[in-house]
Write a protein that holds these residues in place. Structure first.
Motif, short mmCIF file in Angstrom:
data_model
loop_
_atom_site.label_atom_id
_atom_site.label_comp_id
_atom_site.label_asym_id
_atom_site.label_seq_id
_atom_site.Cartn_x
_atom_site.Cartn_y
_atom_site.Cartn_z
N ALA A 187 0.94 4.13 -2.89
CA ALA A 187 0.64 5.53 -2.54
C ALA A 187 1.75 6.45 -2.98
O ALA A 187 1.50 7.60 -3.39
CB ALA A 187 0.40 5.65 -1.04
N GLN A 188 2.99 5.97 -2.90
CA GLN A 188 4.14 6.80 -3.24
C GLN A 188 4.49 6.73 -4.72
O GLN A 188 5.41 7.42 -5.17
CB GLN A 188 5.33 6.35 -2.38
N TYR A 242 -0.35 5.81 8.08
CA TYR A 242 1.08 5.48 8.11
C TYR A 242 1.94 6.69 8.43
O TYR A 242 2.91 6.59 9.19
CB TYR A 242 1.50 4.83 6.80
N GLN A 243 1.59 7.85 7.88
CA GLN A 243 2.34 9.05 8.24
C GLN A 243 2.14 9.39 9.71
O GLN A 243 3.07 9.87 10.38
CB GLN A 243 1.89 10.23 7.36
N GLU A 261 0.83 -1.20 0.00
CA GLU A 261 0.00 0.00 0.00
C GLU A 261 0.86 1.25 0.00
O GLU A 261 0.56 2.22 -0.72
CB GLU A 261 -0.91 0.01 1.23
N ARG A 262 1.92 1.25 0.76
CA ARG A 262 2.79 2.43 0.81
C ARG A 262 3.50 2.65 -0.52
O ARG A 262 3.64 3.79 -0.97
CB ARG A 262 3.82 2.30 1.94
N ARG A 311 -4.22 -2.23 9.78
CA ARG A 311 -3.13 -1.26 9.65
C ARG A 311 -2.53 -0.89 11.00
O ARG A 311 -1.85 0.12 11.13
CB ARG A 311 -3.64 -0.04 8.88
N ASN A 329 -4.79 4.36 -2.25
CA ASN A 329 -3.99 4.13 -1.04
C ASN A 329 -3.37 5.40 -0.45
O ASN A 329 -2.68 5.32 0.57
CB ASN A 329 -2.90 3.08 -1.28
N LEU A 330 -3.59 6.55 -1.06
CA LEU A 330 -3.03 7.78 -0.50
C LEU A 330 -3.69 8.12 0.84
O LEU A 330 -3.03 8.64 1.74
CB LEU A 330 -3.19 8.94 -1.49
N GLU A 364 -1.95 6.19 3.47
CA GLU A 364 -0.59 6.71 3.69
C GLU A 364 -0.62 7.96 4.58
O GLU A 364 0.12 8.05 5.56
CB GLU A 364 0.07 7.03 2.36
#
Length: 397
Positions: A211-212, A321-322, A207-208, A347, A313-314, A317
């Motif tokens: 997103a990136q 996650y951030q 996912e990361r 998550r 997925n942004l 993120e």
């Protein structure tokens, strides 16, 4: 205790900020920004909160013999049940089907903010005096309940300590579920991933990466970064997302501007930027997504999300996650990710019990609600237990 004087305030601006914050932040590790004078003032001064929006302030202060404020509480007279996140719509419908008016009602809460924190704010004192002052505030609330002929009193997202004491004082106790991430002493995001099962760890890394892979620049903004232009850009993203979800835009442009000036050091804004070409054929960056958090004590509180465009997925993120990365880097113990969302479990955000208290004026209706809660509360405990079993962490022997 000495003779106490209780006063009702129709605006929080009528209460000295130093006095309010001395009571609100009496527990240093707590330091919850949502019950600070500045946050509640921004809600009122921006017009997001007021009689016109169905949140009429009735804030309480308690003064001692010397006129010093030693306790206070956020309190609102409400004409609806929006913006609360402890849902009582079925109670209101049943009450009105019986030919009674459920509104107005009294609410001790932080508007539009499903964040656990003290509702009865006590200046540093002894344990017994703290208990006595809580009862004094509760009695004042019950008097206001009678004054307005309101149906009920609700204290939502209280601390467990308040919940335990006030249910013994006669309020009905209710529990709910949120999803929180706990920092188990992780030194890095990879360290956190190492605590997960292999399958969940791979899923998060995928996912990361996705997103990136959108070619966006991820930036965390706080303090002096929060210029009026930045706050405006985020507000437009927030509004766009509210419109797409057919939700309520409880917060207005002025509120976000005030957040950037009054509480900038408490704001952690995770953003994503796209590079475009302006009319002069120069590269320029545009914010396309953002997740608004506030930090206080040892906790990062996730609040609002906004985006423009589709970026798979942004959301995960920036919102999850951030937030974990920030908490690990800054030594925070917890991330509260807001209301709802079983998808957060995989998550790393596990189900956590939340607490609310309810005083119902009508004896028969109170008895009916009490019977309902006798079934709901154990069901919540059972659901939390089951949801924890499907968490992403490695299973120990």
């Amino acid at each position: 205790m000495s003779q106490l004087r209780v006063e009702v305030h129709p605006r929080i601006s009528g209460i000295n900020p130093t006095d309010w914050d001395r009571c609100a932040q009496s527990d240093a590790p707590d330091n919850n920004p949502f019950i600070s004078h500045a946050f509640l003032l921004a809600l009122e001064e921006s017009g997001s909160v007021g009689a016109e929006t169905g949140w009429q302030p009735q804030h309480l202060t308690v003064q001692d013999d010397d006129g010093k404020i030693i306790a206070c509480a956020p309190l609102y007279l409400k004409s609806h049940s929006y913006g609360e996140y402890v849902f009582d719509w079925s109670w209101a419908n049943a009450y009105e089907r019986a030919g009674r008016n459920y509104y107005p009602k009294l609410q001790s809460a932080v508007p539009f903010s499903p964040v656990t924190g003290k509702r009865l704010l006590i200046s540093p004192t002894t344990e017994q005096e703290t208990k006595d002052l809580r009862i004094a505030l509760l009695n004042a609330m019950l008097q206001i309940l009678q004054q307005y002929d309101a149906s009920s009193l609700h204290l939502t997202f209280t601390t467990k300590e308040e919940w335990q004491q006030l249910k013994e004082a006669g309020l009905l106790a209710r529990s709910g579920i949120q999803y929180h991430w706990e920092n188990e002493g992780y030194e890095s995001f990879d360290d956190f991933l190492g605590a997960l099962s292999s399958r969940k760890r791979k899923a998060i890394r995928k996912e990361r990466r996705e997103a990136q892979a959108h070619g966006l620049e991820i930036k965390t903004l706080t303090g002096s970064d929060l210029t009026p232009e930045i706050c405006d850009q985020f507000y437009n993203l927030y509004l766009n997302t509210v419109d797409k979800k057919y939700a309520h835009d409880y917060l207005n442009r002025d509120f976000f501007q005030m957040l950037g000036t009054k509480l900038a050091d408490k704001v952690v804004l995770s953003t994503a930027w796209a590079t475009t070409m302006d009319n002069s054929v120069r590269d320029t960056s545009v914010m396309v997504a953002g997740a608004l958090n506030l930090v206080g004590g040892d906790t990062l509180y996730g609040r609002n999300w906004g985006s423009h465009g589709h970026f798979p997925n942004l959301h995960f993120e920036l919102c999850y996650y951030q937030a974990i990365d920030y908490a690990i880097t800054h030594g925070l113990k917890k991330v509260e990710a807001g209301a709802q969302g079983e998808h957060k479990i995989q998550r790393g955000y596990l189900p956590t019990k939340t607490y609310s208290l309810h005083g119902i004026a009508d004896p028969q209706f109170r008895a009916a609600i009490a019977r309902f809660l006798q079934s709901e509360n154990p069901a919540i405990d059972h659901e939390i237990e089951q949801l924890c079993d499907i968490g992403p962490f490695k299973k120990s022997d």
